[in-house]
Design a protein around this motif. Structure first.
Motif, PDB file in Angstrom:
ATOM      1  N   ALA A 108       6.945  -1.005  -0.540  1.00  0.00           N
ATOM      2  CA  ALA A 108       7.525  -1.617  -1.714  1.00  0.00           C
ATOM      3  C   ALA A 108       8.503  -1.474  -1.214  1.00  0.00           C
ATOM      4  CB  ALA A 108       6.375  -0.843  -2.696  1.00  0.00           C
ATOM      5  N   GLU A 109       9.113  -0.442  -1.253  1.00  0.00           N
ATOM      6  CA  GLU A 109      10.928  -0.250  -1.128  1.00  0.00           C
ATOM      7  C   GLU A 109      11.787  -1.521  -0.592  1.00  0.00           C
ATOM      8  OE1 GLU A 109      12.014   3.917  -0.594  1.00  0.00           O
ATOM      9  OE2 GLU A 109      10.175   4.216  -2.425  1.00  0.00           O
ATOM     10  N   GLN A 110      11.031  -1.237   0.622  1.00  0.00           N
ATOM     11  CA  GLN A 110      11.187  -2.065   1.515  1.00  0.00           C
ATOM     12  C   GLN A 110      11.313  -3.781   1.352  1.00  0.00           C
ATOM     13  OE1 GLN A 110      10.538  -1.788   6.080  1.00  0.00           O
ATOM     14  NE2 GLN A 110       9.575  -3.612   5.553  1.00  0.00           N
ATOM     15  N   HIS A 111       9.739  -3.923   0.845  1.00  0.00           N
ATOM     16  CA  HIS A 111       9.656  -5.579   0.466  1.00  0.00           C
ATOM     17  C   HIS A 111      10.693  -5.987  -0.886  1.00  0.00           C
ATOM     18  CE1 HIS A 111       6.898  -7.258   2.617  1.00  0.00           C
ATOM     19  NE2 HIS A 111       5.494  -5.855   2.443  1.00  0.00           N
ATOM     20  N   ALA A 112      10.662  -4.994  -1.581  1.00  0.00           N
ATOM     21  CA  ALA A 112      11.670  -4.997  -2.878  1.00  0.00           C
ATOM     22  C   ALA A 112      13.307  -5.707  -2.392  1.00  0.00           C
ATOM     23  CB  ALA A 112      11.556  -3.869  -4.014  1.00  0.00           C
ATOM     24  N   ALA A 113      13.385  -4.299  -1.065  1.00  0.00           N
ATOM     25  CA  ALA A 113      14.704  -4.848  -1.150  1.00  0.00           C
ATOM     26  C   ALA A 113      15.025  -6.224  -0.329  1.00  0.00           C
ATOM     27  CB  ALA A 113      14.985  -3.758   0.495  1.00  0.00           C
ATOM     28  N   PRO A 152       0.857  -0.884   0.164  1.00  0.00           N
ATOM     29  CA  PRO A 152       0.146   0.047  -0.425  1.00  0.00           C
ATOM     30  C   PRO A 152       0.985   1.165  -0.274  1.00  0.00           C
ATOM     31  CG  PRO A 152       0.255  -1.273   2.314  1.00  0.00           C
ATOM     32  CD  PRO A 152       0.300  -1.640   1.269  1.00  0.00           C
ATOM     33  N   THR A 153       2.185   1.569   0.823  1.00  0.00           N
ATOM     34  CA  THR A 153       2.808   2.538   0.455  1.00  0.00           C
ATOM     35  C   THR A 153       4.498   2.371  -0.197  1.00  0.00           C
ATOM     36  OG1 THR A 153       3.952   2.031   2.832  1.00  0.00           O
ATOM     37  CG2 THR A 153       1.760   3.221   2.657  1.00  0.00           C
ATOM     38  N   GLU A 154       4.800   2.759  -0.588  1.00  0.00           N
ATOM     39  CA  GLU A 154       5.953   3.561  -1.006  1.00  0.00           C
ATOM     40  C   GLU A 154       7.079   2.777   0.036  1.00  0.00           C
ATOM     41  OE1 GLU A 154       7.331   7.316  -2.889  1.00  0.00           O
ATOM     42  OE2 GLU A 154       5.620   6.953  -3.931  1.00  0.00           O
ATOM     43  N   VAL A 155       6.905   3.049   1.198  1.00  0.00           N
ATOM     44  CA  VAL A 155       8.082   2.720   2.032  1.00  0.00           C
ATOM     45  C   VAL A 155       8.390   1.254   2.102  1.00  0.00           C
ATOM     46  CG1 VAL A 155       8.610   2.892   4.145  1.00  0.00           C
ATOM     47  CG2 VAL A 155       7.941   5.095   2.991  1.00  0.00           C
ATOM     48  N   VAL A 173       4.060   4.885   9.714  1.00  0.00           N
ATOM     49  CA  VAL A 173       6.045   4.102  10.248  1.00  0.00           C
ATOM     50  C   VAL A 173       4.630   3.183  10.800  1.00  0.00           C
ATOM     51  CG1 VAL A 173       7.597   5.236  10.655  1.00  0.00           C
ATOM     52  CG2 VAL A 173       5.831   5.266  12.310  1.00  0.00           C
ATOM     53  N   GLU A 174       3.295   2.966  10.801  1.00  0.00           N
ATOM     54  CA  GLU A 174       2.704   1.574  10.810  1.00  0.00           C
ATOM     55  C   GLU A 174       2.802   0.213  10.656  1.00  0.00           C
ATOM     56  OE1 GLU A 174      -2.144   0.574  11.055  1.00  0.00           O
ATOM     57  OE2 GLU A 174      -1.585   2.557  10.817  1.00  0.00           O
ATOM     58  N   VAL A 175       2.457   0.685   9.272  1.00  0.00           N
ATOM     59  CA  VAL A 175       1.987  -1.162   8.229  1.00  0.00           C
ATOM     60  C   VAL A 175       4.119  -1.767   8.149  1.00  0.00           C
ATOM     61  CG1 VAL A 175       0.563  -1.549   7.966  1.00  0.00           C
ATOM     62  CG2 VAL A 175       1.790  -0.361   6.651  1.00  0.00           C
ATOM     63  N   GLY A 176       4.109  -2.461   8.280  1.00  0.00           N
ATOM     64  CA  GLY A 176       5.584  -3.135   7.658  1.00  0.00           C
ATOM     65  C   GLY A 176       6.577  -2.775   8.037  1.00  0.00           C
ATOM     66  N   VAL A 177       6.998  -2.083   8.680  1.00  0.00           N
ATOM     67  CA  VAL A 177       8.210  -0.982   8.413  1.00  0.00           C
ATOM     68  C   VAL A 177       9.162  -1.795   9.773  1.00  0.00           C
ATOM     69  CG1 VAL A 177      10.477   1.036   9.097  1.00  0.00           C
ATOM     70  CG2 VAL A 177       7.921   1.077   8.433  1.00  0.00           C
ATOM     71  N   ASP A 178      10.487  -1.948   8.999  1.00  0.00           N
ATOM     72  CA  ASP A 178      11.329  -3.556   9.276  1.00  0.00           C
ATOM     73  C   ASP A 178      12.770  -2.888   9.701  1.00  0.00           C
ATOM     74  OD1 ASP A 178      11.923  -6.323  10.548  1.00  0.00           O
ATOM     75  OD2 ASP A 178      11.992  -7.254   8.643  1.00  0.00           O
ATOM     76  N   GLY A 207       5.723  -3.701  -6.158  1.00  0.00           N
ATOM     77  CA  GLY A 207       5.849  -2.575  -6.080  1.00  0.00           C
ATOM     78  C   GLY A 207       3.953  -2.042  -5.367  1.00  0.00           C
ATOM     79  N   THR A 208       3.404  -0.514  -5.967  1.00  0.00           N
ATOM     80  CA  THR A 208       2.165   0.504  -4.738  1.00  0.00           C
ATOM     81  C   THR A 208       1.250   0.174  -6.305  1.00  0.00           C
ATOM     82  OG1 THR A 208       3.409   2.143  -5.816  1.00  0.00           O
ATOM     83  CG2 THR A 208       3.836   1.788  -4.199  1.00  0.00           C
ATOM     84  N   HIS A 209       0.390   0.921  -5.956  1.00  0.00           N
ATOM     85  CA  HIS A 209      -0.474   1.145  -6.850  1.00  0.00           C
ATOM     86  C   HIS A 209      -0.544   1.238  -8.350  1.00  0.00           C
ATOM     87  CE1 HIS A 209      -2.485   2.271  -2.941  1.00  0.00           C
ATOM     88  NE2 HIS A 209      -3.808   2.033  -3.407  1.00  0.00           N
ATOM     89  N   ALA A 210       0.689   1.199  -8.168  1.00  0.00           N
ATOM     90  CA  ALA A 210       1.173   1.842 -10.261  1.00  0.00           C
ATOM     91  C   ALA A 210       1.262   0.768 -11.082  1.00  0.00           C
ATOM     92  CB  ALA A 210       3.279   2.393  -9.763  1.00  0.00           C
TER      93      ALA A 210
END
Ligand code: ADP
Ligand code: MG
Length: 759
Positions: free
Chosen positions: A374-379, A369-372, A613-618, A433-436
């Motif tokens: 998506a980036e973290q998942h990709a990494a 749902p968010t860029e933060v 920072v609510e969701v998923g930030v690891d 990615g996100t909604h993109a």
């Protein structure tokens, strides 16, 4: 005109007049709900245009609406007491007529003490008189005018030697000077239903009761879509008994079985529509059979992935992967919800699903749902699959390691074009990615599996849009397997209602070695000081901390301003000398990324942020979470936020800063302080907030649950589900269940029904 006029032409049913209807056979004969839905309430005697308009205010248009306008409670008239017999100190029900009413105040009494407004009604019942006092309910003087017949329930006392009741519940049975009750005296000696009313109408509960009685008399026996054998099995009364028992019970004992039956019907219709929908999706689908084992016995990509992980998958993760694998091996596309508490390790499971698709030469998509995020998942996905490309291993597919790409709104145009091309020619295996991901330009060569993280952040249409990419522009492709994930646990029975069209897997175990997060509700400034001291000492030990700023009413701009101010304040006071980063939704994407990166790498020791920072930030090094004005957050959100710490192997803390000590906030903050178990908290949340919020997303129109309550009717939800599954599996078009199909169509609407029953 009340009670006057000739009866309007509706043929009386065979069952007219009796209330318990024990002998009803059910089955195809009898009154159908559809017929009742087509009858306007104006067919009832006493319902002229004016009354009709008043009923409309209550949402009642048809006779069916009237019969599903259920009593909100009952007064047991069999326990009515005459005023002469009332003993002070007893709680009693009294039926009496108002003889006089007066009101006073509000005003200032002696010593300028403010006195509340007061309404005093004198009532009489032929055996004696009593005064009834209401404080701060000035409207009572208009409700209880002289001549009103009222049913009072409360504790009797005395004042100056005469009987008095203070603040009883009072129901108006008959309005003064109007609304005569031609059918005889007041309903002494029986149970009196109390109907929900609206302040905007002059209708009384008794009057609605009489309309309902007439409707029940004239409806007679109800057709019952549940066969007698099935009812017996489920321990449910027939529908005629149920409608009569809920509206005019001869005894209070008749109410619970009646309610149970009618609540079952509500849940059953809902489950039936969900199960049919699930069935429909499968019937329409064009799925893929994924390859889950290799013919030559060499390890699959998935097996090598699991072997190469820097940790061992937990038993719960393995169970989830097995369930998914068997879905993937089957011919029908998967529709599965993966639930797991924060930190349970859902990403690994999701990636496992995607890798099965890649193994067979298909592609996988992962939407966050968010860029933060998506980036973290990709990494993390890049690093998790890196082992698969090691030179000493056989190449996985087509002689190369899986290629992962990230696509968000801020991906530069040239990069984007390159990714689009790679998706089309199949050289990109995994797209994160996100909604993109949903834009038209994104087309896959062969999309095999789709994962959606934090699914509640996406709409049903977005889920469908991503899945549809499997079919391709020409519609000739296939339906990819779908896994949706959520870390917001909801209780099992609630999930059956809300996500009833998805299969469900739960990861019910955290990876080993996790330290529980010590949670403290910091009520006082001293408690808060302890929280800041903890931040300082953890930072001194090389750990990191989050500070979540209060939700601010108003625009995101206002919120951003307040976070900026709070970060500055902290940097100059409690957190002086510590490097503080700042993150909020209004920052440009590049800036957000820079800050997140700085926090991950330790350039910032503390991150002051909004709920972005609510969701998923690891960030495993983070060991302290401070939530300011914690009372402004819901239980689920607090639990999510807390899930940002305790991800490494060091002990962690979460501080809920709030001086607000209302019972409501104490219940929430206390629960989060006591329990770290997301499912347990979800139960508490459900109990505190009721089911409205959970159901909000799903419920619409007629399918509203009126009687059924998720919290108390768990067994009914399960029984309704099982019954629906049984019926649909033997008769998917409901061809042999005509009455059921007709009823369902009535409640779900014509369009949905056409889709559900299409053969
Ligand atoms: P969530 O379920 O909240 O999405 P993640 O998938 O982000 O959880 O996993 C949380 C952290 O736990 C990640 O750092 C991940 O690498 C790690 N992890 C996942 N599974 C295991 C495991 N079996 N053992 C140890 N660590 C794990
Ligand atoms: Mg996650």
């Amino acid at each position: 005109m009340v009670g006057g006029g000739a009866a309007k032409p509706v043929e009386p049913g065979p069952h007219a007049g009796t209330s318990s209807a024990g002998g009803s056979q059910g089955g195809a004969g009898g009154r159908k709900l559809r017929q009742l839905s087509e009858l306007d309430v104006s067919v009832l005697s006493g319902v002229g245009p004016a009354v009709q308009a008043e009923l409309a205010q209550l949402g009642i248009g048809s006779v069916l609406d009237l019969l599903t306008h259920y009593p909100r409670r009952y007064v047991d008239g069999t326990r009515l007491v005459h005023i002469a017999e009332v003993v002070p100190g007893d709680s009693v029900s009294v039926l009496a007529e108002v003889t006089r009413v007066k009101s006073a105040g509000p005003g200032y009494g002696r010593g300028r003490r403010r006195s509340p407004s007061r309404v005093v009604a004198e009532v009489a019942d032929g055996t004696g008189t009593m005064s009834v006092v209401f404080f701060n309910q000035p409207w009572r003087s208009k409700q209880l005018v002289a001549g009103t017949l009222t049913l009072l329930f409360g504790e009797a006392g005395t004042y100056g030697g005469s009987l008095q009741m203070i603040g009883p519940t009072a129901e108006v049975l008959r309005l003064a000077g109007s609304d005569p009750n031609p059918t005889g005296g007041p309903p002494v000696g029986r149970v009196y239903p109390v109907y929900p009313l609206s302040e905007r109408t002059r209708l009384t509960s008794a009057r609605i009761g009489r309309f309902v009685e007439e409707a029940l008399d004239r409806a007679g026996t109800f057709a019952d879509p549940l066969a007698t054998a099935r009812r017996d099995l489920l321990g449910l009364v027939d529908r005629t008994t149920a409608f009569n028992g809920i509206h005019r019970p001869a005894h209070l004992d008749e109410v619970p079985p009646a309610r149970r039956r009618l609540a079952f019907d509500e849940l059953f219709r809902l489950q039936l529509s969900l199960v049919l929908r699930q069935h429909r999706l499968q019937a329409d689908s064009h799925g893929l059979r994924h390859v889950v084992a290799r013919a030559d016995g060499t390890p699959t990509l998935l097996e090598r992935f699991l072997d190469g992980l820097p940790f061992r998958a937990t038993a719960a993760q393995m169970r989830a992967i097995e369930e998914i694998r068997s879905d993937l091996a089957g011919p029908l596309p998967m529709h599965r919800l993966l639930q797991g508490d924060v930190g349970a390790g859902k990403t690994v499971v999701a990636l496992a699903a995607l890798l099965v698709a890649v193994e067979g030469g298909h592609q996988g998509a992962f939407m966050a749902p968010t860029e933060v995020l998506a980036e973290q998942h990709a990494a993390s996905i890049v690093s998790l699959v890196s082992c698969l490309g090691a030179p000493d291993q056989a190449p996985p597919v087509a002689g190369r390691p899986p290629r992962v790409e990230l696509l968000t709104a801020k991906t530069p145009t040239r990069e984007r074009a390159r990714i689009h091309a790679g998706l089309l020619d199949g050289t990109v295996d995994l797209l994160v990615g996100t909604h993109a991901l949903l834009t038209d330009q994104v087309s896959f060569r062969s999309l095999g599996a789709v994962v959606i993280d934090e699914q509640h952040r996406f709409g049903v249409e977005q889920r469908a849009a991503l899945r549809a990419k499997g079919r391709g522009g020409d519609g000739l492709g296939h339906d990819p397997d779908l896994l949706v994930m959520t870390a917001t646990p909801i209780p099992r029975t609630a999930a059956m209602v809300v996500f009833g069209d998805l299969d469900r897997t739960v990861i019910d175990q955290l990876p080993p070695g996790r330290q529980p997060v010590t949670t403290r509700w910091a009520r006082t400034p001293l408690d808060a000081e302890e929280a800041w001291a903890r931040v300082r000492s953890e930072v001194a030990d090389g750990h990191r901390a989050f500070v979540v700023c209060p939700l601010v009413e108003g625009s995101p701009r206002v919120e951003a301003t307040s976070v900026v101010a709070e970060a500055e304040r902290l940097a100059g006071s409690e957190l002086r000398g510590i490097s503080v980063g700042l993150l909020h939704g209004q920052m440009p994407a590049a800036e957000k990324e820079r800050v997140m990166d700085g926090f991950r790498q330790g350039r910032y020791a503390v991150l002051v942020a909004t709920t972005v920072v609510e969701v998923g930030v690891d960030v495993p090094e983070a060991t302290v979470m401070v939530i300011e004005d914690a009372d402004r957050f819901g239980i689920a959100q607090l639990h999510q936020l807390r899930g940002r710490v305790g991800r490494g192997s060091s002990p962690s803390w979460c501080y809920l800063l709030s001086a607000v000590d209302t019972p409501e906030s104490a219940a929430r903050l206390g629960a989060v302080e006591r329990s770290g178990d997301g499912f347990e908290l979800a139960e508490v949340d459900l109990a505190l907030r009721g089911e409205g919020t959970i159901l909000g997303a799903r419920q619409k129109g007629r399918s509203d649950l009126r009687l059924a309550r998720l919290l108390v009717d768990r067994d009914l939800v399960v029984e309704a589900r099982e019954t629906a599954e049984e019926i649909v599996s033997s008769d998917p078009g409901l061809a042999e269940h005509g009455l059921l199909a007709e009823e369902l169509a009535l409640f779900v609407g014509a369009e949905e029904a056409e889709y559900l029953f299409k053969s």
